[in-house]
Design a protein around this motif. Structure first.
Motif, PDB file in Angstrom:
ATOM      1  N   ILE A 121       0.963  -1.340  -0.266  1.00  0.00           N
ATOM      2  CA  ILE A 121       0.195   0.793   0.502  1.00  0.00           C
ATOM      3  C   ILE A 121       0.894   1.459  -0.008  1.00  0.00           C
ATOM      4  N   PHE A 122       0.788   1.951  -0.419  1.00  0.00           N
ATOM      5  CA  PHE A 122       0.977   3.256  -0.691  1.00  0.00           C
ATOM      6  C   PHE A 122       0.225   4.334  -0.122  1.00  0.00           C
ATOM      7  N   GLU A 123       0.605   4.900   0.985  1.00  0.00           N
ATOM      8  CA  GLU A 123      -0.752   6.008   1.436  1.00  0.00           C
ATOM      9  C   GLU A 123      -0.101   7.251   2.131  1.00  0.00           C
TER      10      GLU A 123
ATOM     11  N   GLY B  39     -14.007   6.951  12.351  1.00  0.00           N
ATOM     12  CA  GLY B  39     -15.198   5.436  12.615  1.00  0.00           C
ATOM     13  C   GLY B  39     -16.165   6.391  11.501  1.00  0.00           C
ATOM     14  N   MET B  40     -17.279   5.878  11.662  1.00  0.00           N
ATOM     15  CA  MET B  40     -18.512   5.902  11.268  1.00  0.00           C
ATOM     16  C   MET B  40     -19.360   5.582  12.200  1.00  0.00           C
ATOM     17  N   ASP B  41     -20.056   5.947  11.717  1.00  0.00           N
ATOM     18  CA  ASP B  41     -21.746   5.908  12.977  1.00  0.00           C
ATOM     19  C   ASP B  41     -22.650   5.248  12.338  1.00  0.00           C
TER      20      ASP B  41
ATOM     21  N   THR C  90       3.495   8.415   1.824  1.00  0.00           N
ATOM     22  CA  THR C  90       4.466   8.375   0.195  1.00  0.00           C
ATOM     23  C   THR C  90       2.956   8.255  -0.157  1.00  0.00           C
ATOM     24  N   MET C  91       2.865   9.139  -1.307  1.00  0.00           N
ATOM     25  CA  MET C  91       1.452   9.569  -2.687  1.00  0.00           C
ATOM     26  C   MET C  91       2.350   9.387  -3.364  1.00  0.00           C
ATOM     27  N   ALA C  92       1.362   8.206  -4.539  1.00  0.00           N
ATOM     28  CA  ALA C  92       1.407   7.806  -5.552  1.00  0.00           C
ATOM     29  C   ALA C  92       1.213   9.343  -6.174  1.00  0.00           C
ATOM     30  N   VAL C  93       2.026   9.758  -7.620  1.00  0.00           N
ATOM     31  CA  VAL C  93       2.316  10.271  -8.546  1.00  0.00           C
ATOM     32  C   VAL C  93       2.055  10.670  -9.933  1.00  0.00           C
TER      33      VAL C  93
ATOM     34  N   LEU D 113      -6.546   0.703  -7.460  1.00  0.00           N
ATOM     35  CA  LEU D 113      -6.595   2.658  -6.936  1.00  0.00           C
ATOM     36  C   LEU D 113      -7.488   3.049  -5.781  1.00  0.00           C
ATOM     37  N   ALA D 114      -7.519   3.574  -4.702  1.00  0.00           N
ATOM     38  CA  ALA D 114      -7.836   3.700  -3.795  1.00  0.00           C
ATOM     39  C   ALA D 114      -7.762   4.778  -3.461  1.00  0.00           C
ATOM     40  N   GLY D 115      -7.618   6.824  -4.056  1.00  0.00           N
ATOM     41  CA  GLY D 115      -6.892   7.403  -3.328  1.00  0.00           C
ATOM     42  C   GLY D 115      -8.506   8.412  -3.007  1.00  0.00           C
TER      43      GLY D 115
ATOM     44  N   THR E 226     -12.417  21.363   5.644  1.00  0.00           N
ATOM     45  CA  THR E 226     -13.533  20.444   4.512  1.00  0.00           C
ATOM     46  C   THR E 226     -13.740  19.340   5.400  1.00  0.00           C
ATOM     47  N   LEU E 227     -15.324  18.969   4.749  1.00  0.00           N
ATOM     48  CA  LEU E 227     -16.356  17.694   5.150  1.00  0.00           C
ATOM     49  C   LEU E 227     -15.335  16.710   5.123  1.00  0.00           C
ATOM     50  N   ASP E 228     -14.745  16.547   4.474  1.00  0.00           N
ATOM     51  CA  ASP E 228     -13.971  14.856   4.115  1.00  0.00           C
ATOM     52  C   ASP E 228     -12.811  15.346   4.097  1.00  0.00           C
TER      53      ASP E 228
ATOM     54  N   SER F 255     -17.858  10.082  -4.872  1.00  0.00           N
ATOM     55  CA  SER F 255     -18.972   8.705  -4.988  1.00  0.00           C
ATOM     56  C   SER F 255     -19.205   8.542  -3.927  1.00  0.00           C
ATOM     57  N   GLY F 256     -18.699   8.315  -3.345  1.00  0.00           N
ATOM     58  CA  GLY F 256     -19.834   7.410  -1.374  1.00  0.00           C
ATOM     59  C   GLY F 256     -21.012   8.385  -1.201  1.00  0.00           C
ATOM     60  N   HIS F 257     -21.306  10.178  -1.329  1.00  0.00           N
ATOM     61  CA  HIS F 257     -21.755  10.568  -1.186  1.00  0.00           C
ATOM     62  C   HIS F 257     -22.459  11.408  -2.641  1.00  0.00           C
TER      63      HIS F 257
HETATM   64  C1  FAD Z   1     -18.065  13.481   7.034  1.00  0.00           C
HETATM   65  C2  FAD Z   1     -18.399  12.082   5.911  1.00  0.00           C
HETATM   66  C3  FAD Z   1     -19.542  11.593   7.269  1.00  0.00           C
HETATM   67  C4  FAD Z   1     -19.675   9.780   6.243  1.00  0.00           C
HETATM   68  N1  FAD Z   1     -21.146   9.027   7.185  1.00  0.00           N
HETATM   69  C5  FAD Z   1     -20.990   6.989   6.632  1.00  0.00           C
HETATM   70  C6  FAD Z   1     -21.399   7.248   7.214  1.00  0.00           C
HETATM   71  O1  FAD Z   1     -21.981   7.069   8.644  1.00  0.00           O
HETATM   72  N2  FAD Z   1     -22.131   5.795   6.836  1.00  0.00           N
HETATM   73  C7  FAD Z   1     -21.745   5.642   5.409  1.00  0.00           C
HETATM   74  O2  FAD Z   1     -21.842   4.492   4.765  1.00  0.00           O
HETATM   75  N3  FAD Z   1     -20.785   5.747   4.766  1.00  0.00           N
HETATM   76  C8  FAD Z   1     -20.822   6.958   5.090  1.00  0.00           C
HETATM   77  N4  FAD Z   1     -19.390   7.862   4.077  1.00  0.00           N
HETATM   78  C9  FAD Z   1     -18.664   7.779   3.433  1.00  0.00           C
HETATM   79  C10 FAD Z   1     -17.537   7.325   3.283  1.00  0.00           C
HETATM   80  O3  FAD Z   1     -17.101   7.170   4.604  1.00  0.00           O
HETATM   81  C11 FAD Z   1     -16.527   6.610   1.798  1.00  0.00           C
HETATM   82  O4  FAD Z   1     -17.832   7.126   0.466  1.00  0.00           O
HETATM   83  C12 FAD Z   1     -15.973   6.213   2.154  1.00  0.00           C
HETATM   84  O5  FAD Z   1     -15.396   5.563   3.528  1.00  0.00           O
HETATM   85  C13 FAD Z   1     -14.959   6.236   1.201  1.00  0.00           C
HETATM   86  O6  FAD Z   1     -13.390   5.188   1.079  1.00  0.00           O
HETATM   87  P1  FAD Z   1     -12.389   5.367   0.060  1.00  0.00           P
HETATM   88  O7  FAD Z   1     -11.349   4.721   0.671  1.00  0.00           O
HETATM   89  O8  FAD Z   1     -12.991   5.785  -1.106  1.00  0.00           O
HETATM   90  O9  FAD Z   1     -11.548   7.002   0.976  1.00  0.00           O
HETATM   91  P2  FAD Z   1     -11.247   7.085   1.865  1.00  0.00           P
HETATM   92  O10 FAD Z   1     -10.687   6.580   3.068  1.00  0.00           O
HETATM   93  O11 FAD Z   1     -10.558   8.341   2.030  1.00  0.00           O
HETATM   94  O12 FAD Z   1      -8.956   6.849   1.936  1.00  0.00           O
HETATM   95  C14 FAD Z   1      -8.614   7.269   0.898  1.00  0.00           C
HETATM   96  C15 FAD Z   1      -7.025   7.477   0.883  1.00  0.00           C
HETATM   97  O13 FAD Z   1      -6.260   7.604   0.053  1.00  0.00           O
HETATM   98  C16 FAD Z   1      -5.214   7.996   0.482  1.00  0.00           C
HETATM   99  N5  FAD Z   1      -4.521   9.344  -1.009  1.00  0.00           N
HETATM  100  C17 FAD Z   1      -5.224   9.921  -1.261  1.00  0.00           C
HETATM  101  N6  FAD Z   1      -4.633  10.374  -2.507  1.00  0.00           N
HETATM  102  C18 FAD Z   1      -3.125   9.285  -2.119  1.00  0.00           C
HETATM  103  C19 FAD Z   1      -1.971   9.026  -3.089  1.00  0.00           C
HETATM  104  N7  FAD Z   1      -1.954   9.908  -4.138  1.00  0.00           N
HETATM  105  N8  FAD Z   1      -1.403   8.171  -3.061  1.00  0.00           N
HETATM  106  C20 FAD Z   1      -1.226   7.253  -1.792  1.00  0.00           C
HETATM  107  N9  FAD Z   1      -2.410   7.465  -1.063  1.00  0.00           N
HETATM  108  C21 FAD Z   1      -3.381   8.737  -1.528  1.00  0.00           C
HETATM  109  C22 FAD Z   1      -5.850   8.712   1.401  1.00  0.00           C
HETATM  110  O14 FAD Z   1      -4.684   9.795   2.422  1.00  0.00           O
HETATM  111  C23 FAD Z   1      -6.417   8.101   2.144  1.00  0.00           C
HETATM  112  O15 FAD Z   1      -5.998   7.812   3.636  1.00  0.00           O
HETATM  113  C24 FAD Z   1     -18.842   9.521   5.243  1.00  0.00           C
HETATM  114  C25 FAD Z   1     -18.048  10.638   4.571  1.00  0.00           C
HETATM  115  C26 FAD Z   1     -17.953  11.781   4.935  1.00  0.00           C
HETATM  116  C27 FAD Z   1     -17.101  12.616   4.156  1.00  0.00           C
END
Ligand code: FAD
Length: 562
Positions: A38-40, A53-55, A156-159, A191-193, A210-212, A351-353
């Protein structure tokens, strides 16, 4: 030139957030012998949207209570028909097994006295949301990742993605502290960034307010686009109502539990209660109209019994951010006596919200061989955390199959040298340049607010495209960078600029209004299903410009009647 390290892996996961951690865990479950890396960009323990966490898991289909078709009907309403059914069917089908798996790991979900799951309703047609108590879910996932022997490379940021013909064969990462590069050759890349949380500028003016998760700067979209992958729904610019001045979620928790929105005159705007068909999403256009006409809006829970208020506070002050308690206390706000002033969040892409992301199918395959996408990076509208976790698993299963059956692709050394050269050029000491990266990012995101965010029209969108091209040049010439961290910030701003150009281009192509205020065009104010019940798909064309195509939506075959 930067120091360069070399690695090989079977599966490379970019982003150790919700989807990335789940993908790593699943890859090790199905193929323990594979090397998974994992690159994080931050630190995997708390990095990403799930940091505190999440509720709730917002999508759980419980047979006998709701069905896959009910869920598709919900997605149909939320996306106004712009979605493909197959990935959503997978999310729905695997949602209850996901709950059971998380329970077996110690996550606590809400149960009624008869043992059934507590269900809340945030979707327009039926209850799919199961509350959970999981303030340490991220720590738990990160712990499992490490126990299973996944190689985690923090900070480590994927570029750049690395290509071999039309296949992705690895990526280059930048250490955001030292500036060193890691070239990682991989048989499959996930890709899960996350999405683009740092996109529009928050009303507060704070770049990271930001919210996210603010570490998500649209890197997934920009890297994939530059490598030739297809993206869609980039014109869906989402925003939400939150506690004003602090960027914390409140309505999504409190409204399904009986909270109401009131305007500045104390008049109710939208009402929801547990299990009722009322939905905040359905009301979103009305909410923003009211915000303009009789705003500001407030969240009110004063009418609720003490026990319910305590329950809401418990969620708001734990998983939905402990800072919320401190903020309200410092403002002297007790939910029993005062309403909470709301404000809109910054505009973002996810695409989560929301709806934006890479085109993927039900196997999490993107349009490029060897590249999978999951979570907010992948365009599975309103998939929430459930989608991130389920499709993270799906991506891992597919990537593991691929890694078993294929030799590693060849890393093109010329491509590596070109990326290293570009990074070295970007890092070239510019200590005397006139603009700090902070000021520059502020300007980019202010212009996104002015010209990419709604209300949109042809002139603004074209102007946005022109601005982004100009800002891309200025980023290279007038911005002062002192260290590796500022270099990484400038690369993030490059991603934000690319995302803004992609979003403006898609919005200019969609000559109608859709999704209430999210894609409201003053020059095409009506929704036009006859011509626009289609995906707007973006892809890189020769000369690095953006090619726009229209593609059919594929839900008709998925059982949702027209
Ligand atoms: C405020 C908030 C509340 C929410 N509440 C809920 C809820 O209660 N229930 C629910 O079902 N959903 C909820 N969601 C939606 C849900 O949390 C998200 O859709 C989900 O967590 C997204 O996961 P993800 O892995 O795509 O992104 P993330 O979990 O954000 O992970 C992305 C990761 O990629 C890393 N990253 C980014 N760019 C790079 C790069 N170039 N190289 C390496 N790493 C990189 C980041 O550091 C991060 O760790 C909520 C969302 C928000 C914003």
């Amino acid at each position: 030139m930067p120091n360069t390290h070399r690695l090989t892996t079977d599966i490379l996961i970019i982003g150790g957030g919700s989807a990335g951690c789940m993908a790593a865990i699943r890859a090790k479950e199905v193929a323990p012998g594979l090397v998974v890396t994992i690159f994080e960009k931050g630190d995997i323990r708390r990095g990403g949207t799930l940091a505190m966490g999440m509720d709730a898991l917002n999508v759980v289909v419980i047979p006998g209570v709701t069905s896959e078709d009910d869920y598709l009907a919900a997605v149909h309403l939320l996306s106004e028909g712009i979605y493909d059914a197959p990935p959503h069917r997978v999310v729905a089908r695997r949602s209850l097994p996901l709950v059971r798996k998380l329970e077996s790991w110690g996550v606590r979900f809400g149960h009624n006295e008869d043992g059934s799951y507590v269900l809340h309703q945030i979707h327009p047609n039926a209850p799919f949301t199961v509350p959970m108590h999981a303030p340490d879910l991220k720590v738990l996932l990160a712990g499992k990742v490490q126990e299973l022997g996944v190689r985690v490379i923090n900070r480590t940021m994927a570029v750049s993605l690395l290509a071999d013909g039309d296949a992705i064969v690895g990526a280059i990462g930048l250490d955001v502290r030292s500036g060193d590069l890691t070239v990682c050759a991989a048989k499959a890349v996930i890709l899960a960034g996350g999405g683009a949380a740092r996109f529009g500028l928050p009303n507060s003016g704070y770049l990271f307010g930001t919210l996210d998760f603010p570490g998500n700067a649209g890197d997934s979209y920009a890297l994939a686009f530059r490598a030739g992958a297809k993206l869609t729904n980039m014109e869906y610019t989402s925003n939400h109502a939150i506690t004003k001045d602090v960027g914390l979620p409140i309505t999504s928790t409190a409204i399904p539990l009986g909270g109401i929105l009131v305007d500045s005159r104390g008049q109710p705007v939208a009402r929801g209660s547990v299990g009722s068909p009322g939905s905040y999403f359905q009301q979103s256009a009305k909410v923003w109209r009211e915000h303009g006409a009789h705003g500001p809006l407030f969240l009110s829970v004063r009418h609720l019994p003490e026990e319910r208020i305590k329950y809401i506070e418990n969620i708001l002050f734990s998983t939905e951010r402990p800072a919320q308690r401190r903020f309200l206390e410092q403002r002297g706000i007790d939910l029993r006596e005062q309403d909470v002033e709301l404000g809109p969040t910054e505009y973002k892409l996810c695409s989560g919200h929301g709806m934006a992301g890479l085109v993927v199918n039900e196997r999490a395959e993107t349009s490029l061989n060897g590249l999978y996408a999951a979570g907010d990076a992948a365009a599975i509208p309103f998939q929430y955390l459930t989608g991130a976790l389920v499709m993270g698993e799906v991506a891992a299963e597919q990537a593991a199959k691929m890694a078993h059956g294929c030799p590693a692709g060849a890393v093109d050394e010329q491509e590596v040298a070109a990326v290293a050269g570009a990074i070295a050029e970007a890092a070239r000491p510019r200590r005397t340049a006139e603009v700090s990266i902070h000021e520059f990012e502020y300007k980019v995101r202010r212009i996104i607010n002015e010209y990419v965010a709604p209300p949109k029209n042809e002139w603004k969108l074209q102007n946005a495209v022109n601005w982004m091209r100009r800002l891309r040049e200025e980023l290279r010439s007038i911005v002062r960078l002192g260290d590796a961290h500022e270099l990484s910030r400038s690369l993030e701003v490059g991603c934000i600029i690319d995302c803004a150009e992609l979003s403006a281009t898609a919005a200019a192509a969609r000559k109608e209004s859709r999704w209430g205020p999210k894609h409201y065009r003053t020059d095409y104010p009506d929704r036009d299903d006859e011509h626009w019940l289609k995906h707007v798909v973006l892809e890189r064309s020769a000369g690095n410009s953006i090619a726009v195509a229209l593609a059919p939506v594929s839900w008709q075959a998925g059982g949702v009647s027209k």
